[in-house]
Design an enzyme around this catalytic site. Structure first.
Site, PDB file in Angstrom:
ATOM      1  N   CYS A 119      37.780  62.529  19.141  1.00 26.22           N
ATOM      2  CA  CYS A 119      39.086  61.974  19.540  1.00 26.22           C
ATOM      3  C   CYS A 119      39.119  61.535  21.003  1.00 26.22           C
ATOM      4  O   CYS A 119      40.089  60.908  21.425  1.00 26.22           O
ATOM      5  CB  CYS A 119      40.190  62.978  19.262  1.00 26.22           C
ATOM      6  SG  CYS A 119      40.241  63.463  17.543  1.00 26.22           S
ATOM      7  N   HIS A 252      46.046  61.168  23.440  1.00 23.38           N
ATOM      8  CA  HIS A 252      45.570  61.190  22.049  1.00 23.38           C
ATOM      9  C   HIS A 252      46.692  61.740  21.173  1.00 23.38           C
ATOM     10  O   HIS A 252      47.322  62.746  21.507  1.00 23.38           O
ATOM     11  CB  HIS A 252      44.319  62.072  21.977  1.00 23.38           C
ATOM     12  CG  HIS A 252      43.914  62.387  20.578  1.00 23.38           C
ATOM     13  ND1 HIS A 252      43.811  61.410  19.611  1.00 23.38           N
ATOM     14  CD2 HIS A 252      43.613  63.565  19.972  1.00 23.38           C
ATOM     15  CE1 HIS A 252      43.458  61.976  18.472  1.00 23.38           C
ATOM     16  NE2 HIS A 252      43.336  63.274  18.670  1.00 23.38           N
ATOM     17  N   ASN A 282      47.040  61.702  13.157  1.00 19.15           N
ATOM     18  CA  ASN A 282      45.940  61.726  14.124  1.00 19.15           C
ATOM     19  C   ASN A 282      44.838  60.790  13.615  1.00 19.15           C
ATOM     20  O   ASN A 282      44.195  61.093  12.605  1.00 19.15           O
ATOM     21  CB  ASN A 282      45.443  63.170  14.245  1.00 19.15           C
ATOM     22  CG  ASN A 282      44.278  63.320  15.213  1.00 19.15           C
ATOM     23  OD1 ASN A 282      43.680  62.342  15.642  1.00 19.15           O
ATOM     24  ND2 ASN A 282      43.956  64.565  15.538  1.00 19.15           N
TER      25      ASN A 282
HETATM   26  N1  ACO Z   1      51.983  73.416   5.114  1.00 20.44           N
HETATM   27  C1  ACO Z   1      52.630  74.574   5.044  1.00 20.44           C
HETATM   28  N2  ACO Z   1      52.191  75.696   5.658  1.00 20.44           N
HETATM   29  C2  ACO Z   1      51.050  75.608   6.359  1.00 20.44           C
HETATM   30  C3  ACO Z   1      50.327  74.407   6.469  1.00 20.44           C
HETATM   31  C4  ACO Z   1      50.828  73.282   5.794  1.00 20.44           C
HETATM   32  N3  ACO Z   1      50.240  72.074   5.832  1.00 20.44           N
HETATM   33  N4  ACO Z   1      49.232  74.620   7.238  1.00 20.44           N
HETATM   34  C5  ACO Z   1      49.278  75.912   7.611  1.00 20.44           C
HETATM   35  N5  ACO Z   1      50.372  76.509   7.077  1.00 20.44           N
HETATM   36  C6  ACO Z   1      50.799  77.881   7.238  1.00 20.44           C
HETATM   37  C7  ACO Z   1      49.677  78.830   7.579  1.00 20.44           C
HETATM   38  O1  ACO Z   1      48.992  79.246   6.434  1.00 20.44           O
HETATM   39  C8  ACO Z   1      50.429  79.952   8.275  1.00 20.44           C
HETATM   40  O2  ACO Z   1      50.984  80.768   7.281  1.00 20.44           O
HETATM   41  P1  ACO Z   1      51.038  82.373   7.469  1.00 20.44           P
HETATM   42  O3  ACO Z   1      51.893  82.592   8.681  1.00 20.44           O
HETATM   43  O4  ACO Z   1      51.649  82.841   6.192  1.00 20.44           O
HETATM   44  O5  ACO Z   1      49.621  82.803   7.684  1.00 20.44           O
HETATM   45  C9  ACO Z   1      51.579  79.244   8.980  1.00 20.44           C
HETATM   46  O6  ACO Z   1      51.702  77.959   8.329  1.00 20.44           O
HETATM   47  C10 ACO Z   1      51.334  79.049  10.448  1.00 20.44           C
HETATM   48  O7  ACO Z   1      50.016  78.519  10.636  1.00 20.44           O
HETATM   49  P2  ACO Z   1      49.436  78.284  12.076  1.00 20.44           P
HETATM   50  O8  ACO Z   1      48.014  77.840  11.962  1.00 20.44           O
HETATM   51  O9  ACO Z   1      49.745  79.472  12.947  1.00 20.44           O
HETATM   52  O10 ACO Z   1      50.354  77.062  12.559  1.00 20.44           O
HETATM   53  P3  ACO Z   1      50.413  76.392  13.972  1.00 20.44           P
HETATM   54  O11 ACO Z   1      51.786  76.480  14.507  1.00 20.44           O
HETATM   55  O12 ACO Z   1      49.264  76.818  14.855  1.00 20.44           O
HETATM   56  O13 ACO Z   1      50.178  74.872  13.584  1.00 20.44           O
HETATM   57  C11 ACO Z   1      48.460  73.191  13.713  1.00 20.44           C
HETATM   58  C12 ACO Z   1      48.940  74.466  13.023  1.00 20.44           C
HETATM   59  C13 ACO Z   1      49.496  72.120  13.443  1.00 20.44           C
HETATM   60  C14 ACO Z   1      47.120  72.783  13.131  1.00 20.44           C
HETATM   61  C15 ACO Z   1      48.360  73.447  15.219  1.00 20.44           C
HETATM   62  O14 ACO Z   1      47.590  74.591  15.482  1.00 20.44           O
HETATM   63  C16 ACO Z   1      47.732  72.289  15.942  1.00 20.44           C
HETATM   64  O15 ACO Z   1      48.294  71.200  16.003  1.00 20.44           O
HETATM   65  N6  ACO Z   1      46.560  72.494  16.573  1.00 20.44           N
HETATM   66  C17 ACO Z   1      45.880  71.433  17.284  1.00 20.44           C
HETATM   67  C18 ACO Z   1      45.228  70.552  16.284  1.00 20.44           C
HETATM   68  C19 ACO Z   1      44.719  69.312  16.880  1.00 20.44           C
HETATM   69  O16 ACO Z   1      45.265  68.801  17.829  1.00 20.44           O
HETATM   70  N7  ACO Z   1      43.655  68.807  16.285  1.00 20.44           N
HETATM   71  C20 ACO Z   1      43.128  67.591  16.633  1.00 20.44           C
HETATM   72  C21 ACO Z   1      42.217  67.687  17.784  1.00 20.44           C
HETATM   73  S1  ACO Z   1      41.533  66.174  18.054  1.00 20.44           S
HETATM   74  C22 ACO Z   1      40.080  65.952  17.158  1.00 20.44           C
HETATM   75  O17 ACO Z   1      39.057  65.896  17.762  1.00 20.44           O
HETATM   76  C23 ACO Z   1      40.112  65.810  15.655  1.00 20.44           C
END
Ligand code: ACO
Length: 325
Positions: A119, A252, A282
């Site tokens: 990214c 990004h 993304n």
């Molecule tokens: N729908 C519903 N529930 C979900 C989903 C979904 N799609 N995905 C996860 N959950 C649940 C989990 O299972 C968890 O449930 P639990 O509490 O019962 O265990 C709950 O939601 C919370 O999950 P978290 O992982 O703690 O959620 P978080 O607030 O951290 O959000 C996310 C997750 C959106 C992925 C976040 O961590 C994030 O944006 N991280 C950065 C990701 C990013 O920027 N990636 C790209 C980088 S660039 C590249 O090089 C590709």
């Protein structure tokens, strides 16, 4: 005479199939996986993404984006003397998508190569193009981010498959006697490979390992917020500028919360933040040039504005570019 590089045209392209959160939730429900529009919007800011048809490759998307950028800059493909494509989803193992794109543009002879920095790919690619132009290696470069991330998503993993989309963005970067690109700052730290990767490879005619995206979302989130502030500050310092000199922040487009956190750390009002993650998801290396083009064509960003572009992604890689449009 000091030689600089400057963006003279932007372009982008999204494949026509738009998939809303509700569409995706319905598709995942068919696999027994639960998600919702509300969860996706609250945690990420994403409302929809575009997915390319199965036969469409990154270079196909790039071709459309490049044609739009060339048209905006008043050039034809014959004027191009350098092509750099940032992608993690290339058409083939080799040759590069840049070489394939060159052929689709109907030209031959100029250097063409891919940059792989996930990214952060676009900020890496434009920094390389800027250096080549300033040292006389090129005069009119196409710098492209193009991805079909839908191909490497695990649709059995709701924590990642709801985040990404396909698309391409491009700029024409030209030699100029007035500064366009003011400074850039690039980094990588390979010790974080495991938190964001596609851990597969091709060997002996077979795919070894998992050719699907794996991510520790929370680890990525924490690292991203920290490094994006550091890269922006380092870039401003190199250019002798301060936070208040930034007219528009184009980070990004991974997650609205990371983007807003970065804007706050740079003391920028949120209306200076360019946001397309809601409609694009993304799109990895394509996200910054897609957002740039949308804001230019939408009339928000104008010639002469000072822009801070910021990338962060797998590797881990990160970086920033400050420029006058
Ligand atoms: N729908 C519903 N529930 C979900 C989903 C979904 N799609 N995905 C996860 N959950 C649940 C989990 O299972 C968890 O449930 P639990 O509490 O019962 O265990 C709950 O939601 C919370 O999950 P978290 O992982 O703690 O959620 P978080 O607030 O951290 O959000 C996310 C997750 C959106 C992925 C976040 O961590 C994030 O944006 N991280 C950065 C990701 C990013 O920027 N990636 C790209 C980088 S660039 C590249 O090089 C590709």
């Amino acid at each position: 005479m000091t030689l600089y590089s400057r963006i003279t045209g932007t372009g982008s392209y999204l494949p026509p199939r738009r998939v809303t959160n509700d569409d995706l939730a319905r598709e995942l429900a068919g696999r027994g996986i639960e998600t919702s529009d509300q969860w996706i919007i609250e945690r990420t800011g994403i409302r929809a993404r575009h997915f390319a048809a199965p036969e469409v490759t990154s270079s196909d998307l790039a071709l459309h984006a490049c044609r739009h950028a060339l048209e905006a800059s008043g050039h034809s493909a014959r004027d191009v003397d350098l092509i750099i494509v940032a992608t993690s989803t290339p058409d083939m193992v080799f040759p590069s998508s840049a070489a394939i794109l060159q052929n689709k543009l109907g030209i031959a002879g100029c250097p063409a190569f891919d940059v792989q920095a996930v990214c952060s790919g676009f900020v890496y690619a434009i920094t390389v193009a800027d250096a080549m132009i300033r040292t006389g290696g090129a005069k009119c470069a196409l710098v492209v981010g193009a991805e079909v991330f839908s191909r490497i998503l695990d649709f059995n993993d709701r924590t990642t498959c709801v985040l990404f989309g396909d698309g391409a963005g491009a700029v024409v970067l030209e030699a100029s006697d007035t500064p366009g690109i003011l400074a850039s700052d690039l980094h990588a730290d390979g010790s974080h490979v495991g938190i964001l990767c596609v851990p597969g490879n091709v060997s002996g005619g077979q795919v070894l390992g998992t050719p699907l995206l794996r991510m520790d979302g929370q680890a990525v989130f924490k690292l991203a917020v920290r490094v994006l502030e550091d890269a922006a500050r380092a870039t401003l310092a190199k250019a002798g500028k301060v936070d208040a000199d930034i007219d528009w922040l184009i980070p990004h487009q991974a997650n609205i919360r990371i983007m807003q956190g970065t804007a706050k750390k740079l003391k920028l009002p949120l209306d200076k933040l360019i946001v397309t993650v809601d409609e694009h998801g993304n799109t990895s290396a394509a996200s910054i040039p897609l957002a740039l083009d949308a804001a230019v064509r939408g009339g928000k960003i104008k010639k002469g504005d000072t822009l801070m572009l910021e990338g962060v992604g797998g590797g881990f890689t990160w970086g920033a570019v400050l420029l006058n449009l």
